[in-house]
Design a protein around this motif. Sequence first.
Motif, PDB file in Angstrom:
ATOM      1  N   PRO A  62       4.896  27.714  43.722  1.00  0.00           N
ATOM      2  CA  PRO A  62       3.919  26.907  43.960  1.00  0.00           C
ATOM      3  C   PRO A  62       2.654  27.314  43.150  1.00  0.00           C
ATOM      4  O   PRO A  62       2.250  28.386  43.141  1.00  0.00           O
ATOM      5  CB  PRO A  62       3.514  26.917  45.600  1.00  0.00           C
ATOM      6  CG  PRO A  62       5.091  27.287  46.034  1.00  0.00           C
ATOM      7  CD  PRO A  62       5.666  28.251  44.978  1.00  0.00           C
ATOM      8  N   GLY A  63       2.008  26.203  42.497  1.00  0.00           N
ATOM      9  CA  GLY A  63       0.921  26.591  41.532  1.00  0.00           C
ATOM     10  C   GLY A  63       1.143  27.011  40.255  1.00  0.00           C
ATOM     11  O   GLY A  63       0.127  26.970  39.441  1.00  0.00           O
ATOM     12  N   GLY A  87       5.701  22.342  44.544  1.00  0.00           N
ATOM     13  CA  GLY A  87       4.294  22.498  44.377  1.00  0.00           C
ATOM     14  C   GLY A  87       4.058  22.848  43.257  1.00  0.00           C
ATOM     15  O   GLY A  87       2.637  23.589  42.958  1.00  0.00           O
ATOM     16  N   PRO A 164       3.763  20.580  49.668  1.00  0.00           N
ATOM     17  CA  PRO A 164       2.616  20.425  48.818  1.00  0.00           C
ATOM     18  C   PRO A 164       1.272  19.691  49.422  1.00  0.00           C
ATOM     19  O   PRO A 164       1.615  18.768  50.243  1.00  0.00           O
ATOM     20  CB  PRO A 164       3.167  19.747  47.553  1.00  0.00           C
ATOM     21  CG  PRO A 164       4.625  19.891  47.676  1.00  0.00           C
ATOM     22  CD  PRO A 164       4.897  20.149  49.230  1.00  0.00           C
ATOM     23  N   ASP A 168      -3.366  19.645  45.851  1.00  0.00           N
ATOM     24  CA  ASP A 168      -2.301  20.436  44.880  1.00  0.00           C
ATOM     25  C   ASP A 168      -2.072  19.668  43.554  1.00  0.00           C
ATOM     26  O   ASP A 168      -1.859  18.611  43.509  1.00  0.00           O
ATOM     27  CB  ASP A 168      -1.156  20.884  45.568  1.00  0.00           C
ATOM     28  CG  ASP A 168      -1.265  21.976  46.606  1.00  0.00           C
ATOM     29  OD1 ASP A 168      -2.446  22.216  46.931  1.00  0.00           O
ATOM     30  OD2 ASP A 168      -0.236  22.072  47.149  1.00  0.00           O
ATOM     31  N   THR A 188      -3.474  14.939  40.845  1.00  0.00           N
ATOM     32  CA  THR A 188      -2.922  15.826  41.840  1.00  0.00           C
ATOM     33  C   THR A 188      -1.793  15.229  42.581  1.00  0.00           C
ATOM     34  O   THR A 188      -1.421  13.921  42.129  1.00  0.00           O
ATOM     35  CB  THR A 188      -4.048  15.805  42.916  1.00  0.00           C
ATOM     36  OG1 THR A 188      -4.333  14.301  43.504  1.00  0.00           O
ATOM     37  CG2 THR A 188      -5.447  16.449  42.523  1.00  0.00           C
TER      38      THR A 188
END
Length: 516
Positions: A62-63, A87, A164, A168, A188
């Motif tokens: 994630p990220g 994510g 998510p 995000d 997003t």
Amino acid sequence: MSTWAEPVSFASAWDRAVSGRADETFLIFETPSGDVSRWSYGDFDEAVDRVAGTLAALGAEPGAAVHLALTNSPTFVAVWLAASRLGAWIVPSDPMGRAPELAGHIDRTRPAVGLCAGARAGTYRAAVADAGRSDLSVIEIDEADTTLALFDAPPLAAAERPEPGLSDRAAVMFTSGTTGRPKGVEVTQANYAFAGKVMATAAGLAPDDRQLVVLPLFHANAQYYSFASAIWTGASVALMPAFSASGFLPAAARHSATCASLFAAPIRMILARGGPVGDLRLRHCWYAQNIAADQYSTVARWFGCRPRQLYGMTETIPAVLTDESADPHHTSMGRVSVGCAVDVQDAAGYSVEPGVVGEVVVGGEPGVTLFAGYLDAPDITAASFRDGWFLTGDRAPRDDTGRHYFDGRRSDVLKVSGENVSIVEVESTLAEHPAVLEAAVVGRPDEIRDEVPVAFVVAADPSAAPSVSELDAWCTERLAKAKRPVAITLIDELPRTSVGKIRKFLLTERAAAASP
């Protein structure tokens, strides 16, 4: 301002479509050789989990960013949806981009994984080296592959899926860079879902509709207007590897497409190189940018429906202006899309009266109904807003009924002897000539008049091209003296970016070089 009372994430929109349409067709892909593969929503979701498992094993947590330099392919779609599920966020680049461009994107986004075609791996790996990313995991694929066998890590289990958040990051899409350094537009999870919702409503999309996608997937048009809307509705998509002017209508017939999205330039190419076909089911087609009245009439006859113009940018997320199916006008970008907020304002930020040209500005909530901002550029982001309105830089008047009419960019106004001259007006006048396919106009510095218009024209039929004197006479009859091009050059084609935007800086350089 535009708001969304109950926003959802793109990942959850996909999950909802899979749950409700598991056995229904999601994707049809035709390879360059003509082979056709099909996936239901459920089948493709299994592929998404396999891809997600591989990406996660390579560090796409994630990220994290995942860089894509791929043409239209099942792999592109699966990686996009897998990154959303994880994510993570995608960075789609022009797959035909040169090493310096790709290196710039890689350096600015620091991806955990990069994907490219094996056939272009040399350029991609050179870009990776130029970006100083010897640690980047690179997956080389065959873009015609339909098995996704390279993604062989254990599939992502449902229990391992993160949730998510709405805000995000789901993508960073770089602007085309026809002028200046490309900006990275942050999109997003909620943005993608909002694009799907608005565009599905505007097109009246139903689950039995089928989008035909021929525009490149690395561009917002195909993502927002076609794929996101299909996923929001549970409709299907017929994906072609690339645009073909002569092949567009046969592909639409072959795959029973009901909806499509184009730009003006591809439409003109279809008119020049294509022809009508039978068994079409097209009921709707979006297009961006103006076409001439005779071109519109012909394309409406060939398509079997009246195409509808729209207006949007990567930053605005959906098309915030869309023409209506009941009575589309070929010169109008349409009215404000349901769920969106648009105004036309003067330089001081006041709304202008109907018929007065002003700047198109878009209201909304950043990260939900508008883009979240520009990557690592808070000052540029702040400067792009005024009192909560996003400044598009595009000019238009609107009429009493709310229809908007494109009048060019702020930079598309020349100052000729102190008089404002709209480049769009001059281009439109030239394009109306029956022997002209399209035209582009730029400014050239002039010692007496400050600057003057210079035109570049593409003939509809190169074997029967109009003469410069004929075009001069055409303009003399229709344009005031200050608006008439001082030079007209016939060329084979206009220089364009991969998504059809004219590289006007190249024409400006050519015009300056030819200055007397």
